[in-house]
Write a protein that holds these residues in place. Structure first.
Motif, short mmCIF file in Angstrom:
data_model
loop_
_atom_site.label_atom_id
_atom_site.label_comp_id
_atom_site.label_asym_id
_atom_site.label_seq_id
_atom_site.Cartn_x
_atom_site.Cartn_y
_atom_site.Cartn_z
N GLY A 20 7.16 17.96 6.62
CA GLY A 20 7.65 18.20 7.97
C GLY A 20 6.65 18.98 8.80
N ILE A 21 6.11 20.05 8.22
CA ILE A 21 5.10 20.86 8.91
C ILE A 21 3.84 20.03 9.14
N GLY A 22 3.49 19.22 8.12
CA GLY A 22 2.30 18.37 8.24
C GLY A 22 2.42 17.38 9.38
N ILE A 23 3.57 16.74 9.50
CA ILE A 23 3.79 15.79 10.58
C ILE A 23 3.72 16.49 11.94
N TYR A 24 4.29 17.68 12.00
CA TYR A 24 4.27 18.44 13.27
C TYR A 24 2.84 18.73 13.71
N TYR A 25 2.04 19.29 12.81
CA TYR A 25 0.68 19.68 13.19
C TYR A 25 -0.24 18.47 13.35
N ALA A 26 -0.01 17.41 12.59
CA ALA A 26 -0.83 16.20 12.73
C ALA A 26 -0.66 15.57 14.10
N ASN A 27 0.47 15.86 14.75
CA ASN A 27 0.75 15.26 16.06
C ASN A 27 0.64 16.25 17.22
N THR A 28 0.46 17.53 16.90
CA THR A 28 0.37 18.52 17.98
C THR A 28 -0.94 19.30 17.96
N GLN A 172 13.37 8.60 -13.24
CA GLN A 172 14.72 8.47 -12.71
C GLN A 172 14.62 7.95 -11.28
N TRP A 173 15.66 7.26 -10.83
CA TRP A 173 15.58 6.61 -9.52
C TRP A 173 15.37 7.60 -8.39
N HIS A 174 15.94 8.80 -8.48
CA HIS A 174 15.74 9.74 -7.37
C HIS A 174 14.28 10.17 -7.27
N GLN A 175 13.57 10.13 -8.39
CA GLN A 175 12.15 10.47 -8.37
C GLN A 175 11.34 9.35 -7.73
N THR A 176 11.72 8.11 -8.02
CA THR A 176 11.08 6.97 -7.36
C THR A 176 11.32 7.00 -5.86
N ILE A 177 12.56 7.26 -5.47
CA ILE A 177 12.92 7.31 -4.05
C ILE A 177 12.14 8.41 -3.34
N ALA A 178 12.02 9.57 -3.98
CA ALA A 178 11.28 10.68 -3.37
C ALA A 178 9.83 10.28 -3.13
N PHE A 179 9.22 9.60 -4.07
CA PHE A 179 7.84 9.18 -3.92
C PHE A 179 7.69 8.16 -2.81
N LEU A 180 8.63 7.23 -2.71
CA LEU A 180 8.58 6.22 -1.66
C LEU A 180 8.76 6.85 -0.27
N ILE A 181 9.64 7.85 -0.19
CA ILE A 181 9.84 8.55 1.09
C ILE A 181 8.55 9.25 1.51
N CYS A 182 7.91 9.95 0.57
CA CYS A 182 6.64 10.63 0.88
C CYS A 182 5.58 9.62 1.31
N THR A 183 5.57 8.46 0.67
CA THR A 183 4.63 7.41 1.05
C THR A 183 4.89 6.95 2.49
N GLY A 184 6.16 6.75 2.82
CA GLY A 184 6.51 6.32 4.17
C GLY A 184 6.18 7.34 5.23
N LEU A 185 6.30 8.62 4.90
CA LEU A 185 6.04 9.68 5.88
C LEU A 185 4.57 9.77 6.27
N LEU A 186 3.70 9.20 5.46
CA LEU A 186 2.26 9.25 5.77
C LEU A 186 1.93 8.56 7.08
N ILE A 187 2.73 7.58 7.48
CA ILE A 187 2.43 6.84 8.71
C ILE A 187 2.56 7.74 9.95
N PHE A 188 3.23 8.88 9.81
CA PHE A 188 3.41 9.79 10.94
C PHE A 188 2.28 10.81 11.05
N MET A 189 1.28 10.68 10.16
CA MET A 189 0.13 11.58 10.20
C MET A 189 -1.13 10.75 10.36
N GLY A 190 -1.84 10.93 11.45
CA GLY A 190 -2.98 10.08 11.76
C GLY A 190 -4.29 10.49 11.13
#
Length: 221
Positions: A20-28, A172-190
């Protein structure tokens, strides 16, 4: 899906905050993001190395505790995984070169993209080893391990026995989901420095996998 442990919740909240902090500073404030938040030898890089090392220590401690009760293939599997993560931790911080102010040899000065003592930044025929092996190959391995293997483990008894035989912790599936979410969040950091946060997520999630895999019975007597 198994219930999240307290450690899981704390770890995921930590990643949520970091990204969250990373996305904020990557865009501001991209300069702050590049030169402080994800800087070389910063919290993300050292955090990744620390977590990879902790994963290896966890596996080695289990080996020491259980090796007299286990078969040779189990011992081979758990030690091989531990060594891979020790290697990863060492590579992440260039084997302590910058910490101890050790000068690179002439070979690494001439053949390493950052003139550092590590393999992942080597340049071979004009191409970085990091891009060929540590990115493309690692991506394929992660897809197989985090997404395909859990399906196969649950569906085929032979795969289940093979994984347990070699002490391979199953995600475990929640670990897979967490990794996929982190992967998706990368698009918000240029910035290209975003990969430092991704590596940190790798360290956190793999530590959780080793700590509490689906097949935690492989770590029992």
């Amino acid at each position: 899906m198994k219930t999240l442990t307290r450690t899981d919740i704390i770890a995921y909240l930590f990643l949520f905050l970091v990204f969250g902090i990373g996305i904020y500073y990557a865009n501001t404030d991209l300069q702050y993001f590049d030169e402080f938040y994800t800087k070389e030898d910063g919290f993300a890089e050292y955090g990744t190395a620390f977590l990879l090392f902790c994963s290896s220590v966890l596996l080695i401690s289990r080996f020491i505790k259980l090796q007299k009760y286990k078969k040779n293939l189990w011992k081979l599997g758990i030690l091989a995984i531990a060594l891979v993560f020790i290697f990863g931790a060492g590579e992440e911080i260039s084997w302590g070169q910058r910490i101890f102010n050790i000068e690179s040899s002439e070979f690494f000065k001439e053949n390493n993209a950052q003139a550092e003592t590590n393999l992942h930044n080597l340049v071979v025929d004009g191409k970085k080893v990091n891009k060929i092996i540590f990115s493309q190959l690692l991506t394929a391995i992660l897809v197989i391990y985090l997404i395909i293997t859990p399906f196969l483990y649950r569906k085929f008894e032979g795969i289940k026995k093979l994984a347990n035989l070699f002490a391979v912790p199953i995600v475990q599936w929640h670990q897979t989901i967490a990794f996929l979410i982190c992967t998706g969040l990368l698009i918000f950091m240029g910035s290209d420095r975003k990969w430092e946060l991704y590596e940190l997520a790798f360290g956190v999630i793999f530590f959780l996998i080793f700590l509490n895999p689906l097949n935690k019975s492989i770590y029992s007597k």
